[in-house]
Design a protein around this motif. Structure first.
Motif, short mmCIF file in Angstrom:
data_model
loop_
_atom_site.label_atom_id
_atom_site.label_comp_id
_atom_site.label_asym_id
_atom_site.label_seq_id
_atom_site.Cartn_x
_atom_site.Cartn_y
_atom_site.Cartn_z
N VAL A 43 0.75 -1.40 0.34
CA VAL A 43 -0.16 0.16 0.02
C VAL A 43 0.94 0.85 -0.46
O VAL A 43 2.05 1.15 0.72
N GLU A 44 0.52 2.23 -1.69
CA GLU A 44 1.66 3.82 -0.77
C GLU A 44 0.55 4.83 -1.09
O GLU A 44 -0.44 4.88 -1.07
N ASP A 45 0.88 5.89 0.34
CA ASP A 45 0.84 6.64 0.66
C ASP A 45 1.72 8.34 0.29
O ASP A 45 2.49 7.67 1.19
N GLN A 46 1.22 8.91 -0.43
CA GLN A 46 1.92 9.93 -0.23
C GLN A 46 3.14 9.14 -0.40
O GLN A 46 4.56 9.76 0.30
N GLY A 47 4.29 8.09 -2.06
CA GLY A 47 5.23 8.26 -1.78
C GLY A 47 5.68 6.98 -1.07
O GLY A 47 6.65 6.27 -0.74
N GLN A 48 5.29 6.98 0.52
CA GLN A 48 5.81 6.07 1.39
C GLN A 48 5.20 4.67 0.88
O GLN A 48 3.61 4.81 0.69
N LEU A 49 5.96 3.70 1.19
CA LEU A 49 5.21 1.68 1.16
C LEU A 49 5.19 1.11 2.30
O LEU A 49 6.37 1.22 2.46
N THR A 50 4.25 0.76 2.39
CA THR A 50 4.22 -0.44 3.23
C THR A 50 3.78 -1.87 2.61
O THR A 50 2.76 -2.11 1.84
N ARG A 51 4.83 -2.57 3.20
CA ARG A 51 4.50 -3.72 2.07
C ARG A 51 3.86 -5.10 2.56
O ARG A 51 4.13 -4.89 4.29
N VAL A 52 2.82 -5.20 1.84
CA VAL A 52 2.25 -6.45 2.81
C VAL A 52 2.67 -7.55 1.47
O VAL A 52 2.12 -8.02 0.51
N ALA A 53 2.27 -9.06 2.55
CA ALA A 53 2.71 -9.82 2.00
C ALA A 53 1.97 -11.16 3.11
O ALA A 53 1.66 -11.15 4.53
N ALA A 54 1.77 -12.62 2.05
CA ALA A 54 1.77 -13.73 3.04
C ALA A 54 3.11 -14.36 3.56
O ALA A 54 3.44 -14.79 2.32
N PHE A 55 2.72 -14.94 4.71
CA PHE A 55 3.87 -15.74 5.58
C PHE A 55 3.45 -16.53 6.18
O PHE A 55 2.98 -16.79 7.17
N PRO A 56 2.71 -18.06 5.04
CA PRO A 56 2.15 -18.76 6.37
C PRO A 56 2.99 -19.27 7.61
O PRO A 56 4.14 -20.21 7.60
N ILE A 57 2.86 -20.07 8.36
CA ILE A 57 3.29 -19.94 9.22
C ILE A 57 2.71 -21.48 9.77
O ILE A 57 2.48 -21.99 9.27
#
Length: 484
Positions: A333-347
């Motif tokens: 997700v990007e918010d005014q140039g700031q990127l928060t990475r989102v991903a799936a990590f099976p546990i």
């Protein structure tokens, strides 16, 4: 399905991605090929340095995660890491925060922050405590994380108001690499029993919010949300007190959705990851939550946000785009140039623990004893937390329907249902317990005999060795909740 090794690699990769992530787009970020080449050179340099000087820490004290090894990647981890770099999922984990100015690799700490510590504390005297390892899916999952020097920050599960008790408990927990957060009883009631378990937990599992009159609901939600933010701030205060440069802070679950924001307000350079251990609902469900926008923005302050499955990650990105109006990208997700990475990590879990436990003489003896007791009968096993979303009443009623329609099986099958108690002070869970007991009693009275009953229902904490006995004994597993 992914193997246990794959899931452990996934957990380790989540931490590694968090430690190497950039929080904004940067024109100086190297290409994928350059990052791979740099990682290979750093790896060669590290091997050479290890051979000539040795960088292993002399501290051999055990902790709740493992033996506190130096930060190093196994061959499998390296292959997985390189594969992720090729796919463009993360910046090299060795290029941001691992290398000191003198070119040497330094050991990196992991601060795990969760609502509860992995140990339960029982007070034995004014300044003495008894600590026992807790059971739970989070504890079991993190037992496989051993590439980092890890410290765990969380609530000790007890109300300690006196200074002597707090000091002695802190000292006792320090031996387990645990750091307590002291929450008073009223705050726990509003924050944990209130906002977490009365609002977030049901909603994240697609259950409607409590139905009360509008004014009372507004007051309740507001006071509980205020307590939720206060508790998250107290966790952040403890993290900031123990934080060291280059530490990776790994926040866990819906109890601490506000924590990433609080931590970034302390230090914008802090590497923060947040992982959710429950489903994340669709945006249509999430938008019914009061303060939904505030919670989403607080989570987006993290560098990396992780979920169990791709669907949960997709729901989170969808909520951010539809509720907050932000832009979703393939990476997050990007918010005014700031990127928060989102991903799936099976546990996953540490399967070797179960295998080793099977070799214990006491376990072998009890397995034989149970096999003799249930000889000639098919054994169906269910292990669940005694929770409204687990469907225990529905499962038992389905078993009753099976016995009704298949009378020939009534003496040939037995259901072992283990219900692990949880949130015992919440009225809704107390009602559920009574309901399950009534259904089990009715079915056993209807289909049972003097020598056998169709359902063995136990409400208890199940230890690892006892679980292994049941796993060997069973013919069919009809439900499973990770508790170890």
């Amino acid at each position: 399905m992914e193997s246990i090794e794959d899931t452990h690699n996934s957990q380790n990769n989540l931490i590694l991605q968090t430690s190497g992530i950039k929080n904004s787009y940067d024109s100086t970020v190297p290409s994928r090929l350059e990052r791979l080449l740099r990682e290979r050179e750093l790896r060669k340099s590290s091997k050479s340095q290890n051979a000539n000087e040795g960088i292993r820490d002399g501290n051999k004290d055990s902790n709740v995660f493992g033996n506190g090894n130096e930060l190093c990647l196994s061959d499998g981890d390296r292959r997985a890491r390189e594969g992720e770099l090729i796919e463009g999922l993360a910046v090299s984990s060795l290029t941001n925060g691992f290398e000191r100015q003198d070119g040497r690799l330094q050991r990196q700490r992991l601060l795990v922050v969760a609502n509860r510590l992995p140990v339960s504390a029982v007070r034995k005297g004014e300044d003495s405590w008894n600590l026992e390892v807790s059971v739970g899916g989070l504890v079991s999952a993190l037992l496989g994380v051993n590439e980092f020097e890890a410290n765990w920050i969380g609530w000790a599960g007890v109300n300690v108001t006196d200074e002597i008790g707090q000091r002695s408990l802190t000292e006792a927990l320090a031996e387990k690499r645990c750091i307590p957060v002291f929450l008073d009883q009223e705050l726990v009631h509003q924050y944990y029993n209130g906002y977490c378990n009365n609002i977030l937990w049901p909603l994240f599992h697609y259950l409607p919010l409590p139905q009360e009159d509008r004014l009372a609901t507004t007051r309740s939600f507001q006071s509980q949300f205020a307590a939720y933010k206060e508790a998250n701030q107290m966790f952040a205060d403890v993290v900031n007190e123990h934080y060291q440069e280059c530490d990776v802070v790994w926040c866990h679950d819906y109890h601490l959705m506000f924590l990433p924001k609080c931590l970034k307000e302390y230090n914008s350079e802090m590497k923060v990851g947040w992982f959710l251990h429950t489903p994340f609902p669709s945006s249509e469900i999430h938008r019914t939550l009061p303060s939904r926008s505030e919670l989403l923005r607080a989570v987006l302050a993290a560098d990396l946000v992780g979920f169990h499955t791709y669907d949960y990650a997709r729901h989170f990105v969808s909520a951010c785009t539809r509720i907050l109006g932000l832009e979703g990208t393939p990476e997050g997700v990007e918010d005014q140039g700031q990127l928060t990475r989102v991903a799936a990590f099976p546990i996953g879990i540490d399967s070797d623990r179960f295998i080793r436990a099977l070799e214990l003489p006491a376990v072998k003896y009890h397995i034989k004893e149970l096999q003799e007791r249930f000889a000639g009968r098919k054994v169906m096993l269910g292990v669940d937390r005694l929770d409204m979303i687990k469907g225990i009443p529905q499962k038992i009623l389905a078993f009753e329907k099976f016995l009704e329609e298949n009378p020939d099986w009534r003496d040939k099958v037995v259901l072992l249902q283990i219900a692990v108690p949880t949130r015992t002070d919440v009225p809704e869970y107390q009602k559920l317990t009574c309901q399950v007991h009534e259904i089990v009693g009715r079915i056993n009275g209807r289909f049972g005999t003097l020598t056998a009953v169709p359902i063995h229902h136990l409400v208890c904490l199940l230890l690892l060795n006892n679980m292994n006995k049941l796993l060997i004994l069973m013919d069919i597993c009809i439900s499973w909740c990770s508790l170890f």
